[in-house]
Design an enzyme around this catalytic site. Structure first.
Site, short mmCIF file in Angstrom:
data_model
loop_
_atom_site.label_atom_id
_atom_site.label_comp_id
_atom_site.label_asym_id
_atom_site.label_seq_id
_atom_site.Cartn_x
_atom_site.Cartn_y
_atom_site.Cartn_z
CE LYS A 263 -3.18 -17.65 1.63
NZ LYS A 263 -4.60 -17.29 1.68
CG ASP B 39 -4.59 -20.12 -0.64
OD1 ASP B 39 -5.48 -19.39 -0.18
OD2 ASP B 39 -3.87 -19.77 -1.59
N1 GLU Z 1 -7.11 -19.81 1.98
C1 GLU Z 1 -8.40 -19.29 2.28
C2 GLU Z 1 -8.39 -17.78 2.20
O1 GLU Z 1 -7.59 -17.20 1.51
C3 GLU Z 1 -8.96 -19.85 3.57
C4 GLU Z 1 -8.16 -19.55 4.80
C5 GLU Z 1 -8.65 -20.30 6.04
O2 GLU Z 1 -9.65 -20.98 5.96
O3 GLU Z 1 -7.98 -20.17 7.06
O4 GLU Z 1 -9.23 -17.13 2.76
#
Ligand code: GLU
Length: 424
Positions: free
Chosen positions: A107, A147
């Site tokens: 993240k 996100d």
């Molecule tokens: N931010 C999104 C999540 O929390 C998507 C993450 C992604 O697609 O890599 O799942």
């Protein structure tokens, strides 16, 4: 600041991890490893703002583990902390494992308030953050995505900056890109659509009709707005919606398409809110929304909103966690006692990363799938993951779906460590 915001997400994640270790009898060495993200990158970088002022921004990227290429979004928010990013990376590991995607968790986050920044300033922050991460992001080993407060626009800047710096177009370095730049059809709606699929399956299990079911949605960003649109299209009644400014209510159910147009087509980017929508019969607070008597409550905003303090007042039959970490461990216990079915984040909101995976596959292999193909594949994967979690819960007589999801995920993660061994 409300009570909820004081919760440290990493503390929450560690509690969940310890509970998982204890109840599922996982090797304590594995728990020890999972408690320590393998890499935490913190960077401070300068940006010249529109008025000529120099401002220092702080950004993070956390790789929870690297058994597989790491995957996870980047959020822009004044609330970002290192501990939050660590927790979110951990949840990404579990999320990818519960679905069976070939990724470990990561993240990213930048402490900034895009609502108070011009588009140019947001672009500069995005590009400079990408530059800081030039040896971190990689199409083969660490793939970011959108996100909170980031979308296809920011992903296009990341794609461009990375490609410029490495000297070739690297389609696979980021997902959630605009379709014109190798993004996947269906990616924008994917998280909300995934939340819908698992909610629909849960309603079936509880033998409750989706048609006419009442729904409250917290958060009207990418996840909440798509979930609300899709569930309304399938006959449910969205009677309450809220966002960062507050909420609206109408017991007849909103025309969600009209609400969507009102928010996203009429209002300027920085003023987008559901508040002021003419067909609301009364304004409600975010706190009131969580306590409404509805069939389905979908927290689709931020972590730590359902706590041990307000959980006793939650009256929904199903909680569909569109957000990451909206329910604290203390609240989980209370909801379980009150027979409220929680569809845990790592399962419920996994549609986004699943279609990110589709985008990565298409980008790496120069493939092109239609929106229908994407949505059908997503449905198949979400329903399969839902069934595996619920079947596990039935077989092991567990009435805690988060624990069942953790069990499926941890089995796969433990296996990864067994197979790879501990280097050297
Ligand atoms: N931010 C999104 C999540 O929390 C998507 C993450 C992604 O697609 O890599 O799942």
């Amino acid at each position: 600041m409300t009570e909820e915001h004081k919760i440290d997400p990493w503390e929450m994640a560690v509690k969940q991890l310890e509970k998982m270790g204890e109840i599922l009898k996982i090797d304590e060495n594995i728990i020890k490893i999972l408690k320590h993200p393998i890499r935490i990158i913190e960077t401070n970088f300068p940006v010249i703002m529109d008025d000529g002022r120099l401002e220092i921004f702080t950004g993070f990227r956390v790789h929870h583990n690297e058994n597989l290429p790491t995957k996870g979004g980047i959020r822009f928010s004044p609330e970002v902390t290192k501990e939050e990013v660590m927790a979110l990376a951990f949840w990404m590991t579990l999320k990818c494992a519960v679905i069976g995607l070939p990724y470990s968790g990561a993240k990213g986050g930048v402490i900034c308030n895009p609502r108070e920044m011009s588009v140019k300033e947001i672009e500069k922050v995005t590009r400079r953050y990408t530059h800081q991460m030039i040896n971190v992001f990689n199409p083969r080993s660490d793939i970011p995505a959108p996100d909170i407060n980031t979308s296809a626009r920011e992903m296009a800047w990341i794609y461009d900056t990375y490609s410029m710096l490495v000297g070739h177009s690297a389609l696979g370095v980021v997902t959630g890109k605009p379709v014109e730049l190798g993004g996947s059809l269906g990616r924008a709606s994917a998280t909300g659509r995934g939340v819908f699929f698992v909610t629909r399956q849960a309603m079936k299990r509880l033998k409750l009709p989706l048609e006419g079911a009442t729904v409250a949605v917290q958060g009207f960003g990418n996840v909440g707005s798509w979930f609300a649109r899709i569930i309304a299209e399938n006959g449910s009644k969205v009677i309450a919606v809220s966002d960062w400014q507050g909420g609206i209510f109408n017991e007849e159910g909103f025309d969600v398409e009209d609400l969507y147009k009102y928010v996203f087509e009429n209002l300027e980017n920085t003023d987008q809110t559901v508040l002021g929508y003419p067909h609301s019969t009364k304004d409600i607070s975010n706190k009131e929304l969580l306590e409404l008597e509805v069939d389905i409550l979908a927290p689709c905003a931020i972590e730590g909103v359902i706590t041990k303090y307000n959980a006793p007042n939650v009256k929904a039959k199903i909680i569909a966690e569109g957000a990451n970490g909206p329910t604290t461990p203390g609240a989980d216990e209370i909801l379980k006692e009150n027979n409220i079915l929680v569809l845990p984040d790592i399962l419920a909101n996994a549609g986004g990363v699943t279609v990110s995976y589709f985008e990565w596959v298409q980008g790496n292999d120069a493939l092109f799938w239609t929106e229908e193909e994407v949505n059908n594949k997503l449905e198949e994967i979400m329903v399969r993951a839902f069934d595996s979690v619920f079947d596990y819960a039935d077989e092991c007589c567990i009435n805690d779906i988060r624990l069942a999801a953790y069990a499926i995920a941890s089995e796969r993660i433990v296996k990864q460590y067994e197979l790879r061994g501990i280097y050297p």
